[in-house]
Design a protein around this motif. Sequence first.
Motif, PDB file in Angstrom:
ATOM      1  N   ASP A 158       0.848  -1.195   0.000  1.00  0.00           N
ATOM      2  CA  ASP A 158       0.000   0.000   0.000  1.00  0.00           C
ATOM      3  C   ASP A 158       0.883   1.245   0.000  1.00  0.00           C
ATOM      4  O   ASP A 158       0.965   1.987   0.987  1.00  0.00           O
ATOM      5  CB  ASP A 158      -0.939   0.002   1.217  1.00  0.00           C
ATOM      6  CG  ASP A 158      -2.304  -0.575   0.887  1.00  0.00           C
ATOM      7  OD1 ASP A 158      -2.663  -0.570  -0.306  1.00  0.00           O
ATOM      8  OD2 ASP A 158      -3.000  -1.027   1.802  1.00  0.00           O
ATOM      9  N   ILE A 159       1.547   1.458  -1.122  1.00  0.00           N
ATOM     10  CA  ILE A 159       2.550   2.525  -1.235  1.00  0.00           C
ATOM     11  C   ILE A 159       2.304   3.331  -2.501  1.00  0.00           C
ATOM     12  O   ILE A 159       2.000   2.780  -3.568  1.00  0.00           O
ATOM     13  CB  ILE A 159       3.975   1.938  -1.255  1.00  0.00           C
ATOM     14  CG1 ILE A 159       4.332   1.360   0.118  1.00  0.00           C
ATOM     15  CG2 ILE A 159       5.003   2.981  -1.672  1.00  0.00           C
ATOM     16  CD1 ILE A 159       5.698   0.721   0.180  1.00  0.00           C
ATOM     17  N   VAL A 160       2.443   4.630  -2.359  1.00  0.00           N
ATOM     18  CA  VAL A 160       2.452   5.560  -3.488  1.00  0.00           C
ATOM     19  C   VAL A 160       3.816   6.249  -3.475  1.00  0.00           C
ATOM     20  O   VAL A 160       4.372   6.514  -2.407  1.00  0.00           O
ATOM     21  CB  VAL A 160       1.332   6.606  -3.353  1.00  0.00           C
ATOM     22  CG1 VAL A 160       1.344   7.564  -4.537  1.00  0.00           C
ATOM     23  CG2 VAL A 160      -0.025   5.924  -3.227  1.00  0.00           C
ATOM     24  N   ILE A 161       4.347   6.563  -4.655  1.00  0.00           N
ATOM     25  CA  ILE A 161       5.665   7.195  -4.714  1.00  0.00           C
ATOM     26  C   ILE A 161       5.553   8.564  -5.377  1.00  0.00           C
ATOM     27  O   ILE A 161       4.870   8.721  -6.386  1.00  0.00           O
ATOM     28  CB  ILE A 161       6.656   6.373  -5.564  1.00  0.00           C
ATOM     29  CG1 ILE A 161       6.563   4.899  -5.223  1.00  0.00           C
ATOM     30  CG2 ILE A 161       8.071   6.863  -5.366  1.00  0.00           C
ATOM     31  CD1 ILE A 161       7.133   4.038  -6.299  1.00  0.00           C
ATOM     32  N   SER A 162       6.229   9.531  -4.790  1.00  0.00           N
ATOM     33  CA  SER A 162       6.398  10.821  -5.470  1.00  0.00           C
ATOM     34  C   SER A 162       7.880  11.131  -5.545  1.00  0.00           C
ATOM     35  O   SER A 162       8.648  10.748  -4.668  1.00  0.00           O
ATOM     36  CB  SER A 162       5.662  11.944  -4.734  1.00  0.00           C
ATOM     37  OG  SER A 162       6.260  12.204  -3.477  1.00  0.00           O
ATOM     38  N   ILE A 163       8.248  11.828  -6.603  1.00  0.00           N
ATOM     39  CA  ILE A 163       9.651  12.168  -6.781  1.00  0.00           C
ATOM     40  C   ILE A 163       9.655  13.537  -7.463  1.00  0.00           C
ATOM     41  O   ILE A 163       9.412  13.668  -8.641  1.00  0.00           O
ATOM     42  CB  ILE A 163      10.375  11.063  -7.570  1.00  0.00           C
ATOM     43  CG1 ILE A 163      11.877  11.145  -7.446  1.00  0.00           C
ATOM     44  CG2 ILE A 163       9.902  10.938  -8.971  1.00  0.00           C
ATOM     45  CD1 ILE A 163      12.582   9.800  -7.615  1.00  0.00           C
ATOM     46  N   LYS A 164       9.862  14.588  -6.671  1.00  0.00           N
ATOM     47  CA  LYS A 164       9.567  15.951  -7.108  1.00  0.00           C
ATOM     48  C   LYS A 164      10.810  16.835  -7.143  1.00  0.00           C
ATOM     49  O   LYS A 164      11.781  16.601  -6.428  1.00  0.00           O
ATOM     50  CB  LYS A 164       8.527  16.597  -6.184  1.00  0.00           C
ATOM     51  CG  LYS A 164       7.184  15.881  -6.146  1.00  0.00           C
ATOM     52  CD  LYS A 164       6.188  16.652  -5.304  1.00  0.00           C
ATOM     53  CE  LYS A 164       4.852  15.966  -5.228  1.00  0.00           C
ATOM     54  NZ  LYS A 164       3.869  16.768  -4.454  1.00  0.00           N
ATOM     55  N   ALA A 165      10.697  17.879  -7.963  1.00  0.00           N
ATOM     56  CA  ALA A 165      11.722  18.911  -8.034  1.00  0.00           C
ATOM     57  C   ALA A 165      11.054  20.199  -8.483  1.00  0.00           C
ATOM     58  O   ALA A 165       9.965  20.186  -9.068  1.00  0.00           O
ATOM     59  CB  ALA A 165      12.825  18.521  -9.010  1.00  0.00           C
ATOM     60  N   MET A 216       8.350  -3.859 -10.108  1.00  0.00           N
ATOM     61  CA  MET A 216       7.491  -3.041  -9.238  1.00  0.00           C
ATOM     62  C   MET A 216       6.532  -2.211 -10.079  1.00  0.00           C
ATOM     63  O   MET A 216       6.910  -1.693 -11.132  1.00  0.00           O
ATOM     64  CB  MET A 216       8.333  -2.112  -8.362  1.00  0.00           C
ATOM     65  CG  MET A 216       9.299  -2.809  -7.437  1.00  0.00           C
ATOM     66  SD  MET A 216      10.216  -1.598  -6.439  1.00  0.00           S
ATOM     67  CE  MET A 216      11.449  -2.653  -5.663  1.00  0.00           C
ATOM     68  N   ARG A 217       5.289  -2.055  -9.586  1.00  0.00           N
ATOM     69  CA  ARG A 217       4.278  -1.300 -10.328  1.00  0.00           C
ATOM     70  C   ARG A 217       3.574  -0.287  -9.422  1.00  0.00           C
ATOM     71  O   ARG A 217       2.394  -0.007  -9.581  1.00  0.00           O
ATOM     72  CB  ARG A 217       3.243  -2.251 -10.924  1.00  0.00           C
ATOM     73  CG  ARG A 217       3.797  -3.374 -11.759  1.00  0.00           C
ATOM     74  CD  ARG A 217       4.426  -2.901 -13.035  1.00  0.00           C
ATOM     75  NE  ARG A 217       3.488  -2.235 -13.928  1.00  0.00           N
ATOM     76  CZ  ARG A 217       3.822  -1.706 -15.093  1.00  0.00           C
ATOM     77  NH1 ARG A 217       5.093  -1.733 -15.492  1.00  0.00           N
ATOM     78  NH2 ARG A 217       2.927  -1.117 -15.854  1.00  0.00           N
ATOM     79  N   PHE A 218       4.273   0.283  -8.480  1.00  0.00           N
ATOM     80  CA  PHE A 218       3.627   1.187  -7.524  1.00  0.00           C
ATOM     81  C   PHE A 218       3.046   2.410  -8.230  1.00  0.00           C
ATOM     82  O   PHE A 218       3.619   2.928  -9.197  1.00  0.00           O
ATOM     83  CB  PHE A 218       4.637   1.637  -6.459  1.00  0.00           C
ATOM     84  CG  PHE A 218       5.072   0.540  -5.537  1.00  0.00           C
ATOM     85  CD1 PHE A 218       4.203   0.041  -4.580  1.00  0.00           C
ATOM     86  CD2 PHE A 218       6.343  -0.012  -5.634  1.00  0.00           C
ATOM     87  CE1 PHE A 218       4.594  -0.977  -3.720  1.00  0.00           C
ATOM     88  CE2 PHE A 218       6.746  -1.029  -4.791  1.00  0.00           C
ATOM     89  CZ  PHE A 218       5.876  -1.520  -3.836  1.00  0.00           C
ATOM     90  N   PRO A 219       1.897   2.910  -7.749  1.00  0.00           N
ATOM     91  CA  PRO A 219       1.312   4.114  -8.342  1.00  0.00           C
ATOM     92  C   PRO A 219       2.147   5.351  -8.061  1.00  0.00           C
ATOM     93  O   PRO A 219       2.907   5.410  -7.078  1.00  0.00           O
ATOM     94  CB  PRO A 219      -0.067   4.202  -7.661  1.00  0.00           C
ATOM     95  CG  PRO A 219       0.045   3.405  -6.411  1.00  0.00           C
ATOM     96  CD  PRO A 219       1.051   2.333  -6.680  1.00  0.00           C
ATOM     97  N   LEU A 220       1.983   6.353  -8.920  1.00  0.00           N
ATOM     98  CA  LEU A 220       2.803   7.557  -8.879  1.00  0.00           C
ATOM     99  C   LEU A 220       1.985   8.780  -8.474  1.00  0.00           C
ATOM    100  O   LEU A 220       0.886   9.001  -8.985  1.00  0.00           O
ATOM    101  CB  LEU A 220       3.418   7.821 -10.255  1.00  0.00           C
ATOM    102  CG  LEU A 220       4.325   6.742 -10.822  1.00  0.00           C
ATOM    103  CD1 LEU A 220       4.644   7.048 -12.281  1.00  0.00           C
ATOM    104  CD2 LEU A 220       5.605   6.629 -10.019  1.00  0.00           C
ATOM    105  N   HIS A 221       2.562   9.568  -7.581  1.00  0.00           N
ATOM    106  CA  HIS A 221       2.030  10.887  -7.224  1.00  0.00           C
ATOM    107  C   HIS A 221       2.909  11.922  -7.928  1.00  0.00           C
ATOM    108  O   HIS A 221       4.124  11.930  -7.760  1.00  0.00           O
ATOM    109  CB  HIS A 221       2.096  11.054  -5.709  1.00  0.00           C
ATOM    110  CG  HIS A 221       1.791  12.438  -5.209  1.00  0.00           C
ATOM    111  ND1 HIS A 221       0.877  12.659  -4.216  1.00  0.00           N
ATOM    112  CD2 HIS A 221       2.274  13.663  -5.540  1.00  0.00           C
ATOM    113  CE1 HIS A 221       0.815  13.974  -3.953  1.00  0.00           C
ATOM    114  NE2 HIS A 221       1.662  14.589  -4.757  1.00  0.00           N
ATOM    115  N   LEU A 222       2.303  12.791  -8.736  1.00  0.00           N
ATOM    116  CA  LEU A 222       3.055  13.769  -9.514  1.00  0.00           C
ATOM    117  C   LEU A 222       2.879  15.184  -8.970  1.00  0.00           C
ATOM    118  O   LEU A 222       1.794  15.553  -8.524  1.00  0.00           O
ATOM    119  CB  LEU A 222       2.596  13.760 -10.980  1.00  0.00           C
ATOM    120  CG  LEU A 222       2.678  12.449 -11.757  1.00  0.00           C
ATOM    121  CD1 LEU A 222       2.223  12.671 -13.192  1.00  0.00           C
ATOM    122  CD2 LEU A 222       4.076  11.854 -11.716  1.00  0.00           C
ATOM    123  N   GLY A 223       3.946  15.962  -9.056  1.00  0.00           N
ATOM    124  CA  GLY A 223       3.876  17.362  -8.686  1.00  0.00           C
ATOM    125  C   GLY A 223       5.198  18.049  -8.951  1.00  0.00           C
ATOM    126  O   GLY A 223       6.257  17.427  -8.901  1.00  0.00           O
TER     127      GLY A 223
END
Length: 555
Positions: free
Chosen positions: A200-207, A229-236
């Motif tokens: 139950d993980i979401v990943i974000s990777i921001k700059a 791995m197919r974890f969902p992505l949080h974008l910003g």
Amino acid sequence: MTDFSYHRRTSSVARVGQVDIGGNNPIVLQSMTSTSTMDTKGSVEQIVSIARAGGNIVRLTAQGVREAANIGVIRKKIENLSIPVPLVADIHFNPAAAFAAVEAGVEKVRINPGNFVDPGRVFRKIEYTDEEYKAELQRLADAFVPFLQLCREHGTAIRIGVNHGSLSDRIMSRYGDTPEGMVESAMEFLRVAVAHDFHDIVISIKASNVVVMTRTVRLLVKTMDSEGMRFPLHLGVTEAGDGEDGRVKSAVGIGSLLVDGLGDTIRVSLSEDPAAEIPEASRIVDYINRRARAATVQADVECRQLRSVKTPVVGSFAANGGFDEDCKPDLFFDSATVVHDAVDIIGLKSDEVLKLLSGAEMVVLTSSHDDFIGSMRAALSTLAAAGVTSRIIGMRNYGNMSPEDLTIVASVDMGTLLLDGSLDGIDIESDVVMPAMTVRLAYGILQATRLRITRSEFIACPGCGRTLFDLRSTLHRVREATGHLKGLKIGVMGCIVNGPGEMADADYGYVGAAAGKVSLYKGKTAIERNIPENEAIDRLVALLKENGDWIEPKK
């Protein structure tokens, strides 16, 4: 044949309360409160405002155990108001607060790999042997596994949230301040989670730099794919700022990834009222959904091929557009200018393409297809495969589209194609928005893609419970004092969590140090600390003058 149509990446699903992120679920919209988390009434009011604007999830900062526990109090009041919005605790530097937030009943906890286990960075180079680095990873796992177990017991989701500005000294020492370092910062934690069957993980990777952000997300997806791995992505795009510039940067960064099917939840981070972020996020997602419903676009080319593009220019068909003196088009077109429709080029053979464009120094290319980006990509690939060396200007007339929608949609369209590396320039046309505004928008898109810098840039956080001054009024005052300094990047940060790190991409920084106090930075280096806030703007101007970066504004 190559398919240029929209295809969404298939991810796993993370359950956050009653909201599912990933899989075939709609893209989820998020925002974050700017109140003190100990201000229960104010936080509840902001959450309600965000939810009524269409937000699906709301995040609150939890800098300590006390704040984390109070999110539980806020949670109960939200439930009593029948507002079905999951709450997320945002954690930096304090793992104890993360544990407390789970116990308090939040639906998701965001942790920052840069400071969940590693100490706060001081930009110090550390030399590790392979064995020493392996020991560091074991220390990370020892600290993270108990947190995973607690989240499993409570049904709490986790966001692994990497920020360019807060990579640990350990990561930077081995990988540098690079996309590879950002990706590895996330992967270290994901490998531990997978090893302990927690998904139950979401990943974000921001700059704050759109180019860095988009490249890094794409590298993350490639790396996850290589490890199954197919974890969902949080974008910003973090620290995007406010106004048109903040919206353009966010739309270019988020939209260009969503265009390629990457992204399951998004936040448009603006230095404005949190609820103002939701309509802009909705505009991005609505446009992507329209593209997903468009007819298939295919072309007889094996792949998108990059051309050797020139310095990108801005064009316009409005010779008398009332342009500002410092914001005029580079090129003016007229009724005799031939505009080629991408739909007519797709499917042509190389010799047919070269015959059509014989002798053309410049090609103005647009598309009448419902999938503007897909058809433009197909046509641009056809031109590249044919060996066309003409300068190519991407153009679209947005008709009666509202100014608000135009800002978002044009940023997604032109920003995506510019980041592809396919265009020598852009032309944004409208039947209702004045040419001076569309040209200014075009220059803003070029700046967001870092292809052409024509104005000052403000890297400004959206504010949260950690913010140590009124962010909106402060940003306004800093912009008024320095907005005429073309090409200069100034960070305006409410606290030190990401401030010095994100400002590695800025020339100068204005950072909240304590209540009523500000520290000034040049790059990563603090030049003056704890200046009274009422003196800080003047001291910033003095610092610019000392370093030869000040120009007197035109009267």
